[in-house]
Design a protein around this motif. Structure first.
Motif, PDB file in Angstrom:
ATOM      1  N   PHE A 192       0.895  -1.107  -0.029  1.00 51.08           N
ATOM      2  CA  PHE A 192       0.040  -0.057   0.187  1.00 51.08           C
ATOM      3  C   PHE A 192       0.925   1.237   0.104  1.00 51.08           C
ATOM      4  O   PHE A 192       0.671   2.052  -0.856  1.00 51.08           O
ATOM      5  N   VAL A 193       2.034   1.180   0.863  1.00 49.83           N
ATOM      6  CA  VAL A 193       2.798   2.436   0.704  1.00 49.83           C
ATOM      7  C   VAL A 193       3.343   2.548  -0.298  1.00 49.83           C
ATOM      8  O   VAL A 193       3.534   3.701  -0.548  1.00 49.83           O
ATOM      9  N   TYR A 194       3.908   1.580  -0.900  1.00 49.19           N
ATOM     10  CA  TYR A 194       5.036   1.610  -1.999  1.00 49.19           C
ATOM     11  C   TYR A 194       4.304   2.073  -2.978  1.00 49.19           C
ATOM     12  O   TYR A 194       4.765   2.443  -4.117  1.00 49.19           O
ATOM     13  N   ALA A 195       3.029   1.898  -3.286  1.00 44.14           N
ATOM     14  CA  ALA A 195       2.121   2.350  -4.413  1.00 44.14           C
ATOM     15  C   ALA A 195       2.121   3.794  -4.587  1.00 44.14           C
ATOM     16  O   ALA A 195       1.722   4.324  -5.618  1.00 44.14           O
ATOM     17  N   PHE A 196       2.403   4.515  -3.368  1.00 39.89           N
ATOM     18  CA  PHE A 196       2.124   5.933  -3.629  1.00 39.89           C
ATOM     19  C   PHE A 196       3.263   6.812  -2.984  1.00 39.89           C
ATOM     20  O   PHE A 196       3.345   8.137  -3.347  1.00 39.89           O
ATOM     21  N   HIS A 197       4.241   6.447  -2.104  1.00 43.76           N
ATOM     22  CA  HIS A 197       4.854   7.264  -1.584  1.00 43.76           C
ATOM     23  C   HIS A 197       6.123   7.733  -2.370  1.00 43.76           C
ATOM     24  O   HIS A 197       6.331   9.032  -2.222  1.00 43.76           O
ATOM     25  N   MET A 198       6.603   6.972  -3.211  1.00 46.01           N
ATOM     26  CA  MET A 198       7.556   7.512  -4.039  1.00 46.01           C
ATOM     27  C   MET A 198       7.015   8.327  -5.180  1.00 46.01           C
ATOM     28  O   MET A 198       7.358   9.541  -5.421  1.00 46.01           O
ATOM     29  N   PRO A 199       5.864   7.969  -5.829  1.00 46.80           N
ATOM     30  CA  PRO A 199       4.996   8.926  -6.801  1.00 46.80           C
ATOM     31  C   PRO A 199       4.884  10.320  -6.103  1.00 46.80           C
ATOM     32  O   PRO A 199       4.944  11.356  -6.769  1.00 46.80           O
ATOM     33  N   ALA A 200       4.428  10.173  -4.885  1.00 48.70           N
ATOM     34  CA  ALA A 200       4.081  11.576  -4.075  1.00 48.70           C
ATOM     35  C   ALA A 200       5.244  12.380  -4.132  1.00 48.70           C
ATOM     36  O   ALA A 200       5.113  13.529  -4.350  1.00 48.70           O
TER      37      ALA A 200
END
Length: 401
Positions: free
Chosen positions: A84-92
């Motif tokens: 879940f976290v890896y799905a958005f933390h880098m893109p953010a």
């Protein structure tokens, strides 16, 4: 973790979520992260706490994700939270980096900040990480390679490439679709190789380009109450899907360091996953931004030091694997996971503080005036400004003005 994975420069935990949209984006006086002061008073511009809050929270998630990575095999909950976290933390983080790169035009002052604030830290930490690995992992022959980034340093290489390409994206008619097309081609090209971690540079590039095309009003939309209400079912659905997918999905898709063929999948899935994950990650990043506080918080000031937390916490994250800390059975219990999460967040928080920034500024933000020729035009402009506005610099500003 096997010894083979520890010897690889493409270890899973080398995936940050972090900016590091380092302080360089704000140091140039970008209007995007500040509200202009009065030109008559010469007051310095104010930082927008929203973006500092977002960067701090994102870097905290980076540290938590690195802490959870070794727990995934024995805990479906840890694996689900990790996905879940890896799905958005880098893109953010990359979206924020792109947003603050909108004013980049490759002016001499901007190039200087890019060199001193991104390129030089890359060289320093690439060498430091390699020496650390030699000592901590008893691998004295491990080579130093500035062309093959190891662990967290890949993001600095990517940021240099993305920012230098900014003028090209600004003249493109359809920048985001073009960046997505390049990412799709990279995802089905196993021959790209490891130099400069080009797979990651190209596959994550659409998020940087998306940040370039965003405007302040887009973030204003995310500050509305309706956005919070709409984000709740999205976040809940994403968590449920992550729990379902944890034992079924290869998390390496989120690292974007390999082509589909290298992941053992048919080539056509590379393009499909690139587009699907871009949509999913963008939506979850928007939900993340929705819940970022807009006002000044106790951690707001730490947002200016996220690059410090990002790069420095890597030594302990890697050391915990080298020294087999995760062999302790208690860490694989629910209480152990909670304690690890709190410890990781506290650690990265401490590494973003002003005392740590002052201690390591020589490596993160070296001035290096000796390395650059003086800009006669810039000096002349500065003198002209001093002559035209002497009172703005020497006369105290009356209260309430």
């Amino acid at each position: 973790m096997t010894s083979a994975s520890l010897h690889s420069r493409k270890s899973p935990e080398s995936q940050p979520a972090g900016d590091a949209s380092a302080r360089n984006e704000e140091r140039g006086g970008n209007a995007e992260n500040s509200r202009a002061g009065s030109p008559e008073t010469g007051r310095p511009k104010e930082r927008d706490p929203f973006f500092d809050n977002a960067k701090y929270l994102a870097i905290a998630l980076v540290a938590c994700g690195h802490a959870w990575e070794p727990l995934r095999d024995g805990s479906r909950t840890a694996a689900a939270l990790y996905i879940f976290v890896y799905a958005f933390h880098m893109p953010a983080f990359i979206i924020i980096s792109g947003y603050f790169s909108r004013s980049f035009t490759a002016r001499p002052a901007q190039l200087k900040r890019l060199i001193t604030g991104v390129a030089v830290p890359y060289i320093i930490f690439e060498v430091a990480y390699t020496l650390f690995k030699r000592v901590a992992n008893d691998d004295p022959t491990y080579p130093i390679s500035l062309l093959d980034p190891w662990y967290l340093t890949w993001f600095l290489v990517a940021l240099v490439v993305w920012r230098l390409s900014t003028p090209l994206w600004k003249i493109a008619r359809w920048p985001v679709p073009l960046a997505l097309a390049i990412a799709v081609l990279a995802a089905v090209s196993p021959d790209i190789g490891d130099d400069l971690d080009l797979q990651r540079v190209l596959q994550f590039m659409p998020f940087f380009v998306l940040g370039l095309v965003l405007k302040p009003e887009h973030f204003q939309l995310l500050r509305r109450r309706e956005a919070k209400l709409l984000s709740l079912p999205v976040i809940s659905g994403a968590l449920l899907f992550a729990y379902w997918a944890a034992p079924r999905m290869n998390a390496a898709w989120f690292y974007k360091r390999d082509s589909a063929q290298e992941l053992g999948a048919p080539a056509w899935t590379g393009g499909l996953m690139t587009l699907a994950l871009f949509g999913c990650s963008t939506l979850l990043a928007a939900c993340f931004f929705v819940w970022v506080p807009k006002r000044t918080m106790w951690f707001t000031a730490l947002g200016a030091g996220t690059l410090y937390g990002y790069l420095l916490h890597g030594f302990l994250a890697k050391g915990s694997r080298f020294w087999d800390w995760y062999e302790l059975p208690w860490l694989h219990t629910a209480d152990g996971m909670i304690a690890l999460t709190v410890f990781a967040a506290a650690l990265v928080t401490s590494l973003c503080t002003p005392p740590v920034q002052r201690m390591f500024r020589f490596a993160m933000e070296p001035r290096m005036e000796w390395a650059f020729r003086k800009d006669p035009a810039g000096t002349a402009r500065s003198r002209t400004a001093d002559d035209v506005r002497p009172d703005a610099q020497r006369t105290p500003v009356p209260a309430g003005r």
